[in-house]
Design an enzyme around this catalytic site. Structure first.
Site, short mmCIF file in Angstrom:
data_model
loop_
_atom_site.label_atom_id
_atom_site.label_comp_id
_atom_site.label_asym_id
_atom_site.label_seq_id
_atom_site.Cartn_x
_atom_site.Cartn_y
_atom_site.Cartn_z
NE ARG A 206 -3.50 -2.24 2.60
CZ ARG A 206 -3.62 -3.01 3.58
NH1 ARG A 206 -3.15 -2.74 4.86
NH2 ARG A 206 -4.37 -4.31 3.74
NE ARG A 299 -7.18 -1.01 6.19
CZ ARG A 299 -6.81 -2.44 6.55
NH1 ARG A 299 -6.31 -2.59 7.57
NH2 ARG A 299 -7.10 -3.47 5.62
NE ARG A 310 -8.17 -7.44 2.53
CZ ARG A 310 -6.91 -7.32 2.86
NH1 ARG A 310 -6.68 -6.87 4.46
NH2 ARG A 310 -5.70 -7.45 2.28
N1 LIG Z 1 -11.67 0.42 18.16
C1 LIG Z 1 -11.99 1.17 16.93
N2 LIG Z 1 -12.89 2.23 16.58
C2 LIG Z 1 -12.83 2.73 15.62
N3 LIG Z 1 -11.86 2.66 14.49
C3 LIG Z 1 -10.97 1.57 14.88
C4 LIG Z 1 -10.93 0.98 16.07
N4 LIG Z 1 -9.72 0.13 15.98
C5 LIG Z 1 -9.07 0.32 14.74
N5 LIG Z 1 -10.09 1.12 13.98
C6 LIG Z 1 -9.62 1.59 12.61
O1 LIG Z 1 -9.98 0.68 11.76
C7 LIG Z 1 -9.13 0.69 10.53
C8 LIG Z 1 -8.42 -0.82 10.50
O2 LIG Z 1 -7.76 -1.14 11.56
P1 LIG Z 1 -6.37 -1.97 11.35
O3 LIG Z 1 -5.79 -1.34 9.99
O4 LIG Z 1 -5.64 -1.75 12.46
O5 LIG Z 1 -6.96 -3.22 11.20
P2 LIG Z 1 -6.33 -4.74 11.09
O6 LIG Z 1 -6.82 -5.63 11.95
O7 LIG Z 1 -4.65 -4.50 11.32
O8 LIG Z 1 -6.88 -4.88 9.51
P3 LIG Z 1 -5.84 -5.87 8.54
O9 LIG Z 1 -5.96 -7.20 8.95
O10 LIG Z 1 -6.49 -5.82 7.28
O11 LIG Z 1 -4.11 -5.42 8.49
C9 LIG Z 1 -8.18 1.69 10.90
O12 LIG Z 1 -8.31 2.79 10.22
C10 LIG Z 1 -8.11 2.00 12.46
O13 LIG Z 1 -7.78 3.52 12.67
N1 LIG Z 2 -1.03 -16.55 8.07
C1 LIG Z 2 -0.90 -15.52 8.14
N2 LIG Z 2 -1.65 -14.20 7.84
C2 LIG Z 2 -0.85 -12.94 7.81
C3 LIG Z 2 0.49 -12.78 8.12
N3 LIG Z 2 0.58 -11.70 7.79
C4 LIG Z 2 -0.43 -11.00 8.02
N4 LIG Z 2 -1.54 -11.86 7.81
C5 LIG Z 2 -2.96 -11.68 7.85
O1 LIG Z 2 -3.32 -11.19 6.49
C6 LIG Z 2 -4.51 -10.40 6.68
C7 LIG Z 2 -4.50 -9.40 5.58
O2 LIG Z 2 -3.52 -8.56 5.87
P1 LIG Z 2 -3.10 -7.10 5.06
O3 LIG Z 2 -2.11 -6.48 5.54
O4 LIG Z 2 -3.30 -7.50 3.58
O5 LIG Z 2 -4.72 -6.36 5.51
C8 LIG Z 2 -4.82 -10.17 8.33
O6 LIG Z 2 -5.57 -10.76 8.69
C9 LIG Z 2 -3.41 -10.46 8.85
O7 LIG Z 2 -3.46 -10.67 9.94
C10 LIG Z 2 1.14 -13.74 8.12
O8 LIG Z 2 2.50 -13.93 8.00
N5 LIG Z 2 0.63 -15.23 8.15
#
Ligand SMILES: Nc1ncnc2c1ncn2[C@@H]1O[C@H](COP(=O)(O)OP(=O)(O)OP(=O)(O)O)[C@@H](O)[C@H]1O
Ligand SMILES: Nc1nc2c(ncn2[C@@H]2O[C@H](COP(=O)(O)O)[C@@H](O)[C@H]2O)c(=O)[nH]1
Length: 433
Positions: A206, A299, A310
């Site tokens: 990204r 996001r 997703r």
């Molecule tokens: N409790 C909350 N309330 C509102 N917004 C939230 C909260 N927690 C996270 N966010 C927002 O939701 C969005 C998604 O959060 P984040 O990127 O941390 O998710 P993730 O679980 O890591 O997703 P992915 O698995 O796709 O990487 C972000 O824009 C973040 O700022």
């Molecule tokens: N099994 C694994 N899942 C992973 C790993 N690194 C990230 N993730 C999961 O992928 C999705 C999507 O991530 P994104 O960065 O494309 O939004 C998210 O649920 C991550 O937890 C890995 O090494 N192994």
């Protein structure tokens, strides 16, 4: 393939009678009636080779017999390639080239090889303290499992490290629930305590994402090859792309004395649960599917098609995450601050905790010239030139009775102790054949 010169059954072994009682007592708990030889060399000791160490420009190989197989280790000596492993199957009368799993040790000027129960301890000549102890696993549960699954003859390397790292933390949950946000908050508040396991992925970066920081962005064919080579602790196809945690990603964090955090999907969490890595498993759930969709859309990092994919996957993930028994803790991420406080609480990080790095490992320098013998769970390293901090200390005892972990990760729990053997009356070593 040609068997490398004549195999000699000569070896050096510790003459137990030569040990002074005070030295014996320092090697506590050792049964001295059980003297045992290390691996022998591929060539004759008569040529001046000593327990794996040979003169410059000579073949640098050791051979270790286990059942009807001889494990010949070493060979490449340009110090840019890796230590090689070949197996001679005496039953079949032929050479076998095993599949070598795990991170391989870089080649060195020589090594000692000592047979432990299900693995061979390798001590590298002239290597730095963080690189001198390795294990070639030949019959551990991990190797047996790989052999069964892949139908191949396999061995696996694991680097030995002193000390024990704290259990890694696996954080899972549907895309957009807030895993990354919570992890960032934790790492910001406790930078010296936690380290992030940088995953590999075949998806495109990204806008703000940096290679090597957020992910190792990788070609599918490269990642598939590395998976086959056993470099991954877990991997999964997630939302149409390949993601995986390399063994190295987790171990780099532990080597830095930090507690590792893995952000992986439920499939990955299941694989880690089944692996030898002992971890704490946390599943983050959203307040509702509607709110999850809002977070993903706000996001703004995914296309409409990806968002829908997703969200479809999220339903199954939430079902598995909350009912499969994989996870030790469920975290409800409605209010972000509250969720973060709950995360800290379950990690034992209440307000009074001050961020302290885990204490670094105690290092020991192995001298270039040494002879190794084995007595029960202890390897006795007799130092021919001093690599120890005090000239008088010329014996190192390596206790391997409390090893943990192992391939495909590090082998932890090494315990080295330097012993002042001359002043305690160690007479010498016997050479026997
Ligand atoms: N409790 C909350 N309330 C509102 N917004 C939230 C909260 N927690 C996270 N966010 C927002 O939701 C969005 C998604 O959060 P984040 O990127 O941390 O998710 P993730 O679980 O890591 O997703 P992915 O698995 O796709 O990487 C972000 O824009 C973040 O700022
Ligand atoms: N099994 C694994 N899942 C992973 C790993 N690194 C990230 N993730 C999961 O992928 C999705 C999507 O991530 P994104 O960065 O494309 O939004 C998210 O649920 C991550 O937890 C890995 O090494 N192994």
């Amino acid at each position: 393939m040609k068997f490398p010169t004549a195999i000699s059954c000569d070896f050096l072994h510790l003459s137990l009678d030569s040990l002074h009682p005070r030295v014996k007592s320092k090697i506590a708990g050792t049964d001295f009636s059980m003297g045992e030889a290390p691996a022998f060399f591929v060539d004759s000791l008569a040529k001046g080779y000593a327990n794996g160490f040979k003169s410059e420009n000579e073949t640098r190989k050791t051979a270790t017999i286990i059942g009807d197989k001889t494990y010949v280790i070493g060979g490449a000596d340009d110090e840019t390639s890796y230590i090689e492993v070949q197996i001679f199957d005496r039953g079949l009368g032929e050479w076998v080239k095993p599949t070598v799993l795990g991170t391989k040790p870089i080649s060195c000027k020589g090594h000692s090889a000592v047979l432990l129960k299900d693995r061979i301890l390798i001590l590298k000549k002239g290597a730095k303290p963080d690189d001198h102890t390795w294990f070639l696993e030949v019959d551990t549960p991990y190797v047996r499992q790989q052999q069964k699954g892949l139908g191949i003859q396999a061995v696996a390397w694991s680097k030995g490290v002193i000390g024990n790292a704290e259990k890694p933390i696996v954080i899972s949950g549907p895309s957009g629930v807030g895993k990354g946000t919570l992890i960032s908050m934790l790492m910001k508040e406790f930078p010296s305590m936690f380290g992030f396991s940088v995953s590999h992925t075949t998806r495109s970066p990204r806008n703000m994402e940096k290679d090597g920081v957020h992910y190792h962005f990788t070609e599918k064919s490269v990642m598939e090859k590395e998976i086959k080579e056993g470099k991954f602790l877990e991997f999964a196809n997630v939302h149409g792309n390949l993601y995986g945690t390399s063994v190295e990603a987790v171990e780099l964090v532990a080597d830095a004395g930090k507690r590792c955090i893995l952000d992986i999907d439920v499939q990955g969490a299941r694989s880690v649960r089944a692996s030898s890595l002992e971890a704490i498993f946390i599943f983050v759930r959203p307040p509702s599917m509607k709110e999850l969709e809002k977070r993903l859309r706000d996001r703004g990092t995914e296309t409409e098609e990806q968002i829908l994919k997703r969200l479809r996957n999220a339903k199954a993930e939430i079902e598995q995450g909350t009912s499969s028994g994989i996870f030790d803790h469920l975290l409800y991420n409605d209010n972000l601050e509250e969720c973060y406080e709950n995360l800290k609480k379950l990690l034992g990080l209440d307000a009074k905790v001050t961020a302290q790095p885990q204490s670094g490992p105690r290092e020991i320098n192995l001298p270039v010239d040494h002879i190794v013998s084995k007595i029960d769970d202890k390897s006795i390293i007799n130092c021919l030139s001093s690599g120890l901090e005090k000239e008088s200390k010329n014996l190192i005892v390596l206790d391997v009775s409390s090893l943990n972990g192992g391939a495909p990760g590090r082998t932890r729990g090494l315990d080295f102790q330097a012993i002042d053997s001359f002043s305690d009356g160690l007479v010498g070593m016997d050479q026997q054949s």
